[in-house]
Structure formats: structure tokens, C-alpha cells
Design an enzyme around this catalytic site. Structure first.
Site, mmCIF file in Angstrom:
data_model
loop_
_atom_site.group_PDB
_atom_site.id
_atom_site.type_symbol
_atom_site.label_atom_id
_atom_site.label_comp_id
_atom_site.label_asym_id
_atom_site.label_seq_id
_atom_site.Cartn_x
_atom_site.Cartn_y
_atom_site.Cartn_z
ATOM 1 N N GLY A 51 0.821 -1.198 0.000
ATOM 2 C CA GLY A 51 0.000 0.000 0.000
ATOM 3 C C GLY A 51 0.859 1.254 0.000
ATOM 4 O O GLY A 51 0.627 2.163 0.785
ATOM 5 N N HIS A 52 1.846 1.270 -0.895
ATOM 6 C CA HIS A 52 2.764 2.401 -0.981
ATOM 7 C C HIS A 52 3.544 2.319 -2.284
ATOM 8 O O HIS A 52 3.463 1.340 -3.012
ATOM 9 C CB HIS A 52 3.732 2.402 0.203
ATOM 10 C CG HIS A 52 4.522 1.141 0.348
ATOM 11 N ND1 HIS A 52 5.605 0.832 -0.440
ATOM 12 C CD2 HIS A 52 4.362 0.082 1.183
ATOM 13 C CE1 HIS A 52 6.087 -0.350 -0.089
ATOM 14 N NE2 HIS A 52 5.342 -0.833 0.896
ATOM 15 N N SER A 53 4.304 3.362 -2.544
ATOM 16 C CA SER A 53 5.289 3.346 -3.617
ATOM 17 C C SER A 53 6.611 3.770 -3.010
ATOM 18 O O SER A 53 6.665 4.190 -1.852
ATOM 19 C CB SER A 53 4.894 4.292 -4.765
ATOM 20 O OG SER A 53 4.989 5.648 -4.354
ATOM 21 N N ARG A 98 2.101 -0.224 -5.115
ATOM 22 C CA ARG A 98 1.891 -1.669 -5.054
ATOM 23 C C ARG A 98 1.265 -2.079 -3.737
ATOM 24 O O ARG A 98 1.463 -1.436 -2.709
ATOM 25 C CB ARG A 98 3.195 -2.429 -5.249
ATOM 26 C CG ARG A 98 4.071 -2.677 -4.026
ATOM 27 C CD ARG A 98 4.845 -1.530 -3.450
ATOM 28 N NE ARG A 98 5.597 -0.761 -4.387
ATOM 29 C CZ ARG A 98 6.756 -1.109 -4.913
ATOM 30 N NH1 ARG A 98 7.373 -2.170 -4.500
ATOM 31 N NH2 ARG A 98 7.344 -0.341 -5.800
ATOM 32 N N GLU A 123 6.217 6.430 -0.121
ATOM 33 C CA GLU A 123 5.093 7.337 -0.342
ATOM 34 C C GLU A 123 3.830 6.576 0.041
ATOM 35 O O GLU A 123 3.481 5.584 -0.604
ATOM 36 C CB GLU A 123 5.016 7.784 -1.807
ATOM 37 C CG GLU A 123 3.844 8.700 -2.093
ATOM 38 C CD GLU A 123 3.852 9.931 -1.212
ATOM 39 O OE1 GLU A 123 2.894 10.099 -0.419
ATOM 40 O OE2 GLU A 123 4.828 10.714 -1.293
#
Length: 132
Positions: A51-53, A98, A123
Site C-alpha cells: 500500500g505504498h510506492s 503496489r 510514499e
């Protein structure tokens, strides 16, 4: 970064009647120098990881055991990769959102990363990510 930059990598597979063997080498099978490895396991049913990049980090995710789905997103398009063979790795460059879901019982996801851990590289704000 475009979602088209996410690629499934076929790792070497040495078949032997005593059991198969696969491996990876930095700057060869993996398109970066490996600075960190980690693994995800014992994920309770229905849980989602990620749940981030990343701003800089690139990764390859391998399902060493079991299966999982990796959903990638470039802010416009989304795609789901089901990984369930230990001789495939999913390459995810930096700048791609992702998350991982649908972990099978006793699954083991192994991740090789291009950067050491830094909380500043993550992020977590999807609305900010999608505006870029």
C-alpha cells in the site's frame, strides 16, 4: 513511471531428480545491486501488505512458497500479477504503487531491494502519488 515497466522475470531453474534449484544474481537476473532482502510470512487470511510506492527503491518479489497477488498501479492504470512459482520474480521499479493480497496459507514472499531501508523513501499518500 509506467505500469508497463513492471515485468515478470524468469529465474534460472536447474532441474534435478533430487529437487530443483533456482537462484538470482544482482545486476544479472535482477536489474540492480541488492542492498536489502526481506520476507513476508504468516499473513492472516484477508490481510493486505504494502500500500505504498517508493521514491528510489526497486524490488523483485518472489513467491518462494504458496501464492499471492501483487497489484501494481502507476496512478492511471492498474494490473494484478499472480505469482506462485519460485522461479519467477516480479520486478517493480520505483514510482509504482503496489500492494500484495490473497496470500495462500503458508505462503512466503521473498523480496530483494535496491536500497537500504529508509522510511523517507516510502510514499503512503495515494492521492499525492496519483497526481504526479
Amino acid at each position: 513511471m509506467s505500469i508497463d515497466s513492471v515485468k515478470l522475470i524468469t529465474l534460472p531453474k536447474i532441474i534435478d531428480e533430487r529437487g530443483n534449484l533456482s537462484f538470482l544474481e544482482a545486476d544479472n537476473h535482477v536489474p540492480f545491486s541488492i542492498k536489502r532482502t526481506y520476507w513476508i510470512y504468516d499473513v492472516p487470511g484477508g490481510e493486505v501488505r504494502g500500500g505504498h510506492s517508493y521514491h528510489n527503491n526497486k524490488e523483485v518479489i518472489i513467491a518462494l512458497s504458496g501464492s499471492l497477488d501483487v497489484v501494481v498501479d502507476d496512478g492511471v492504470n492498474k494490473k494484478c500479477f499472480s505469482i506462485n512459482r519460485s522461479y519467477y520474480g516480479l520486478y517493480i521499479p520505483n514510482g509504482i504503487w503496489r500492494h500484495m493480497e490473497n496470500f495462500s496459507t503458508n505462503s512466503l514472499a521473498f523480496v530483494v531491494a535496491s536500497e537500504p531501508y529508509s522510511n523517507k523513501d516510502y510514499e503512503y499518500d495515494y492521492s499525492y502519488f496519483a497526481k504526479k
